[in-house]
Design a protein around this motif. Structure first.
Motif, mmCIF file in Angstrom:
data_model
loop_
_atom_site.group_PDB
_atom_site.id
_atom_site.type_symbol
_atom_site.label_atom_id
_atom_site.label_comp_id
_atom_site.label_asym_id
_atom_site.label_seq_id
_atom_site.Cartn_x
_atom_site.Cartn_y
_atom_site.Cartn_z
ATOM 1 N N LEU A 24 48.617 16.491 35.162
ATOM 2 C CA LEU A 24 48.475 17.191 36.433
ATOM 3 C C LEU A 24 49.665 18.101 36.695
ATOM 4 C CD1 LEU A 24 47.090 14.288 38.624
ATOM 5 C CD2 LEU A 24 45.825 16.229 37.714
ATOM 6 N N ARG A 25 49.367 19.284 37.233
ATOM 7 C CA ARG A 25 50.385 20.251 37.645
ATOM 8 C C ARG A 25 50.329 20.351 39.167
ATOM 9 N NH1 ARG A 25 49.824 26.162 35.310
ATOM 10 N NH2 ARG A 25 50.352 25.076 33.392
ATOM 11 N N ALA A 26 51.458 20.126 39.824
ATOM 12 C CA ALA A 26 51.512 20.140 41.287
ATOM 13 C C ALA A 26 51.674 21.564 41.808
ATOM 14 C CB ALA A 26 52.663 19.279 41.772
ATOM 15 N N HIS A 27 50.998 21.839 42.929
ATOM 16 C CA HIS A 27 51.113 23.109 43.636
ATOM 17 C C HIS A 27 51.403 22.772 45.100
ATOM 18 C CE1 HIS A 27 49.221 24.979 40.132
ATOM 19 N NE2 HIS A 27 48.365 23.980 40.172
ATOM 20 N N ALA A 28 52.137 23.640 45.758
ATOM 21 C CA ALA A 28 52.518 23.394 47.149
ATOM 22 C C ALA A 28 51.300 23.368 48.055
ATOM 23 C CB ALA A 28 53.488 24.476 47.613
ATOM 24 N N ALA A 29 51.433 22.652 49.166
ATOM 25 C CA ALA A 29 50.372 22.645 50.175
ATOM 26 C C ALA A 29 50.139 24.076 50.630
ATOM 27 C CB ALA A 29 50.767 21.767 51.356
ATOM 28 N N GLY A 30 48.884 24.471 50.750
ATOM 29 C CA GLY A 30 48.528 25.821 51.152
ATOM 30 C C GLY A 30 48.447 26.806 49.997
ATOM 31 N N ALA A 31 48.789 26.379 48.785
ATOM 32 C CA ALA A 31 48.717 27.270 47.618
ATOM 33 C C ALA A 31 47.267 27.625 47.335
ATOM 34 C CB ALA A 31 49.345 26.602 46.403
ATOM 35 N N LYS A 32 47.047 28.812 46.836
ATOM 36 C CA LYS A 32 45.700 29.259 46.499
ATOM 37 C C LYS A 32 45.683 29.658 45.031
ATOM 38 C CE LYS A 32 44.421 30.841 51.086
ATOM 39 N NZ LYS A 32 43.653 29.707 51.466
ATOM 40 N N GLY A 33 44.534 29.444 44.387
ATOM 41 C CA GLY A 33 44.368 29.832 42.991
ATOM 42 C C GLY A 33 44.152 31.318 42.883
ATOM 43 N N PRO A 34 43.657 31.805 41.790
ATOM 44 C CA PRO A 34 43.178 30.978 40.682
ATOM 45 C C PRO A 34 44.325 30.392 39.863
ATOM 46 C CG PRO A 34 42.941 33.292 40.125
ATOM 47 C CD PRO A 34 43.460 33.224 41.539
ATOM 48 N N TRP A 35 44.069 29.206 39.348
ATOM 49 C CA TRP A 35 45.029 28.530 38.496
ATOM 50 C C TRP A 35 44.559 28.636 37.055
ATOM 51 C CZ3 TRP A 35 43.472 26.002 43.117
ATOM 52 C CH2 TRP A 35 44.452 26.001 44.123
ATOM 53 N N TRP A 36 45.449 28.409 36.134
ATOM 54 C CA TRP A 36 45.140 28.371 34.714
ATOM 55 C C TRP A 36 44.556 29.704 34.226
ATOM 56 C CZ3 TRP A 36 47.400 24.264 32.744
ATOM 57 C CH2 TRP A 36 47.618 23.168 33.581
ATOM 58 N N THR A 37 45.152 30.803 34.662
ATOM 59 C CA THR A 37 44.614 32.125 34.323
ATOM 60 C C THR A 37 44.699 32.420 32.822
ATOM 61 O OG1 THR A 37 46.734 33.113 34.953
ATOM 62 C CG2 THR A 37 44.979 33.136 36.595
ATOM 63 N N ASP A 38 45.752 31.968 32.138
ATOM 64 C CA ASP A 38 45.850 32.224 30.689
ATOM 65 C C ASP A 38 44.687 31.581 29.945
ATOM 66 O OD1 ASP A 38 48.191 33.597 31.125
ATOM 67 O OD2 ASP A 38 49.510 31.967 30.459
ATOM 68 N N GLN A 39 44.328 30.366 30.318
ATOM 69 C CA GLN A 39 43.224 29.677 29.650
ATOM 70 C C GLN A 39 41.891 30.348 29.988
ATOM 71 O OE1 GLN A 39 45.767 28.322 31.169
ATOM 72 N NE2 GLN A 39 46.573 26.638 29.948
ATOM 73 N N ARG A 40 41.740 30.824 31.200
ATOM 74 C CA ARG A 40 40.492 31.474 31.607
ATOM 75 C C ARG A 40 40.265 32.783 30.861
ATOM 76 N NH1 ARG A 40 39.448 30.881 37.972
ATOM 77 N NH2 ARG A 40 39.877 28.689 38.164
ATOM 78 N N GLU A 41 41.336 33.481 30.535
ATOM 79 C CA GLU A 41 41.205 34.776 29.861
ATOM 80 C C GLU A 41 40.694 34.635 28.432
ATOM 81 O OE1 GLU A 41 41.462 37.979 31.094
ATOM 82 O OE2 GLU A 41 41.434 36.863 32.970
ATOM 83 N N ILE A 42 40.668 33.448 27.890
ATOM 84 C CA ILE A 42 40.200 33.223 26.520
ATOM 85 C C ILE A 42 38.681 33.358 26.427
ATOM 86 C CG2 ILE A 42 39.994 31.489 24.691
ATOM 87 C CD1 ILE A 42 42.763 30.429 25.665
#
Length: 132
Positions: A24-42
Motif C-alpha cells: 500500500l502507498r499512502a496519500h494525504a487526506a483529500g488527495a485526488k488521483g489519478p494514481w499509478w499513472t506510469d502503470q496505466r500508460e502501458i
C-alpha cells in the motif's frame, strides 16, 4: 483509511484464482488521483491519450476511484479486462468484436456504526406501495 486518508496499491495482472501481496502507498487526506499513472500508460485501454479504433476506459476508471465517493474504512478493487464477459449474448452476432469492461468490487464497506432494526414494518411498506 478510518482517518480519511487514501491508500492505494497496484495489483497488476491477476488471473483466475490468482493472488498477489499488496504494497500500500499512502496519500494525504483529500488527495485526488489519478494514481499509478506510469502503470496505466502501458495499456492502450488506460492510456491518457486515446488510440483511434481502441476502447479507452480511463475516464470510467477515474470515476470509479474518485475519493469523494469513498467513506472512511471503505476498501474497493478497481480493474479492467479486455476479455469477453461470459454469459453476455448479443444478437445478431457481429463478424468482428472488441471487448472491454471495468470491474468494481467493494471488498469492505465503511463502518456506519451499530446496526439498528428497521423502523418500518412490512405492512407499512406494502400498504404504501399499494397507495401509489
Amino acid at each position: 483509511t478510518e482517518t480519511g486518508g487514501i491508500e492505494t496499491a497496484w495489483v497488476g495482472e491477476l488471473g483466475p484464482h490468482g493472488n498477489v501481496e499488496l504494497a500500500l502507498r499512502a496519500h494525504a487526506a483529500g488527495a485526488k488521483g489519478p494514481w499509478w499513472t506510469d502503470q496505466r500508460e502501458i495499456d492502450v485501454e488506460t492510456k491518457e491519450t486515446q488510440v483511434a479504433g481502441d476502447f479507452n476506459l480511463r475516464k470510467l476508471i477515474d470515476l470509479a476511484e474518485d475519493p469523494g465517493d469513498l467513506r472512511p474504512g471503505e476498501f474497493r478493487l478497481i480493474g479492467w479486462t479486455d476479455q469477453e464477459m461470459p454469459g453476455l449474448v448479443i444478437e445478431p452476432a457481429a463478424p468482428q468484436s472488441q471487448h472491454a469492461a471495468v470491474v468494481v468490487a467493494h471488498l469492505r464497506y465503511a463502518n456506519d456504526g451499530d446496526t439498528r432494526p428497521d423502523v418500518n414494518t412490512k405492512e407499512q411498506v406494502v400498504r404504501h406501495d399499494r397507495a401509489d
